[in-house]
Design a protein around this motif. Sequence first.
Motif, PDB file in Angstrom:
ATOM      1  N   VAL A  98     -71.113   2.367  42.723  1.00  0.00           N
ATOM      2  CA  VAL A  98     -72.095   2.662  43.601  1.00  0.00           C
ATOM      3  C   VAL A  98     -71.701   2.814  44.824  1.00  0.00           C
ATOM      4  CG1 VAL A  98     -74.267   2.012  44.194  1.00  0.00           C
ATOM      5  CG2 VAL A  98     -73.819   1.537  42.040  1.00  0.00           C
ATOM      6  N   GLY A  99     -71.914   3.897  45.435  1.00  0.00           N
ATOM      7  CA  GLY A  99     -71.752   4.311  46.787  1.00  0.00           C
ATOM      8  C   GLY A  99     -72.819   4.569  47.848  1.00  0.00           C
ATOM      9  N   LEU A 100     -72.468   4.521  49.128  1.00  0.00           N
ATOM     10  CA  LEU A 100     -73.380   4.453  50.227  1.00  0.00           C
ATOM     11  C   LEU A 100     -73.696   6.314  50.300  1.00  0.00           C
ATOM     12  CD1 LEU A 100     -75.266   3.070  52.296  1.00  0.00           C
ATOM     13  CD2 LEU A 100     -73.154   3.868  53.866  1.00  0.00           C
TER      14      LEU A 100
ATOM     15  N   SER B 234     -75.750   8.908  52.279  1.00  0.00           N
ATOM     16  CA  SER B 234     -76.282   9.100  53.651  1.00  0.00           C
ATOM     17  C   SER B 234     -76.457  10.887  54.129  1.00  0.00           C
ATOM     18  CB  SER B 234     -75.445   8.340  54.664  1.00  0.00           C
ATOM     19  OG  SER B 234     -74.317   8.846  55.081  1.00  0.00           O
TER      20      SER B 234
ATOM     21  N   SER C 113     -86.294  -0.523  48.392  1.00  0.00           N
ATOM     22  CA  SER C 113     -84.955  -0.279  47.807  1.00  0.00           C
ATOM     23  C   SER C 113     -84.149  -0.335  49.046  1.00  0.00           C
ATOM     24  CB  SER C 113     -85.172   1.295  47.814  1.00  0.00           C
ATOM     25  OG  SER C 113     -85.362   2.132  48.926  1.00  0.00           O
ATOM     26  N   THR C 114     -83.074   0.080  49.126  1.00  0.00           N
ATOM     27  CA  THR C 114     -81.861  -0.052  49.879  1.00  0.00           C
ATOM     28  C   THR C 114     -81.951   1.064  51.204  1.00  0.00           C
ATOM     29  OG1 THR C 114     -80.362   1.238  48.648  1.00  0.00           O
ATOM     30  CG2 THR C 114     -80.336  -1.177  48.493  1.00  0.00           C
TER      31      THR C 114
ATOM     32  N   SER D 155     -79.820   6.195  54.919  1.00  0.00           N
ATOM     33  CA  SER D 155     -78.605   6.118  53.812  1.00  0.00           C
ATOM     34  C   SER D 155     -79.169   5.128  53.072  1.00  0.00           C
ATOM     35  CB  SER D 155     -77.654   5.441  54.554  1.00  0.00           C
ATOM     36  OG  SER D 155     -78.011   4.271  55.092  1.00  0.00           O
ATOM     37  N   TRP D 156     -78.684   5.196  51.795  1.00  0.00           N
ATOM     38  CA  TRP D 156     -79.071   3.932  50.601  1.00  0.00           C
ATOM     39  C   TRP D 156     -77.852   3.932  49.886  1.00  0.00           C
ATOM     40  CZ3 TRP D 156     -80.417   9.117  51.072  1.00  0.00           C
ATOM     41  CH2 TRP D 156     -80.244  10.036  49.990  1.00  0.00           C
ATOM     42  N   GLN D 157     -77.952   2.934  48.778  1.00  0.00           N
ATOM     43  CA  GLN D 157     -76.933   2.711  47.925  1.00  0.00           C
ATOM     44  C   GLN D 157     -77.285   3.560  46.757  1.00  0.00           C
ATOM     45  OE1 GLN D 157     -74.128   0.942  47.901  1.00  0.00           O
ATOM     46  NE2 GLN D 157     -74.382   0.641  50.000  1.00  0.00           N
ATOM     47  N   GLY D 158     -76.369   4.593  46.285  1.00  0.00           N
ATOM     48  CA  GLY D 158     -76.444   5.574  45.310  1.00  0.00           C
ATOM     49  C   GLY D 158     -76.302   4.943  43.920  1.00  0.00           C
TER      50      GLY D 158
ATOM     51  N   GLY E  98     -74.429   9.260  40.160  1.00  0.00           N
ATOM     52  CA  GLY E  98     -74.003   9.052  41.414  1.00  0.00           C
ATOM     53  C   GLY E  98     -73.082  10.021  42.452  1.00  0.00           C
TER      54      GLY E  98
END
Length: 158
Positions: A15-17, A19, A100-101, A122-125, A131
Amino acid sequence: MATRRDAAPDKEFMVGLVSASSSITVSAQPQQTLEAIADYSSIRPRILSSHYRDYAVIEGGTGEGTVAQWTLQATQKRSRNVRAVVTVSNSVVTERDANSTLVTTWTVTPAGSGSEVTQRTSWQGAGGVTGIFEGIFAPLGLKKIQAEVLENLRRELA
């Protein structure tokens, strides 16, 4: 008998950021610009694009401690219910989604006789193949939405 140790997951499946960031220069002074961005009761509803539905202020309405909610309709099939909790620190308004993130920051800096406003979300994908596609396509769509909102802010402050 040899035992096999679990290998670290492939980087592409982690899982990646995710943005997206967009900026605009407005004619208003930084303090006036920051106050406008943090006004969730009167100015925010006027600058939102058609991608935002069911906008409502739940608590507060101006600055620190405000809680607002909306549905962000990113595409025809993709929407996100956001409950944003607002903090303000110096020249940054931060909206953290309680669901959510997702985090959106609005940063205001002096620019000539006005201000530069940068909106970053941004969010955690997601992980895996989903993803990968999210990391490529979601920022492109979100930048278009940000550009609309920032242009509306510029017109509001003109």
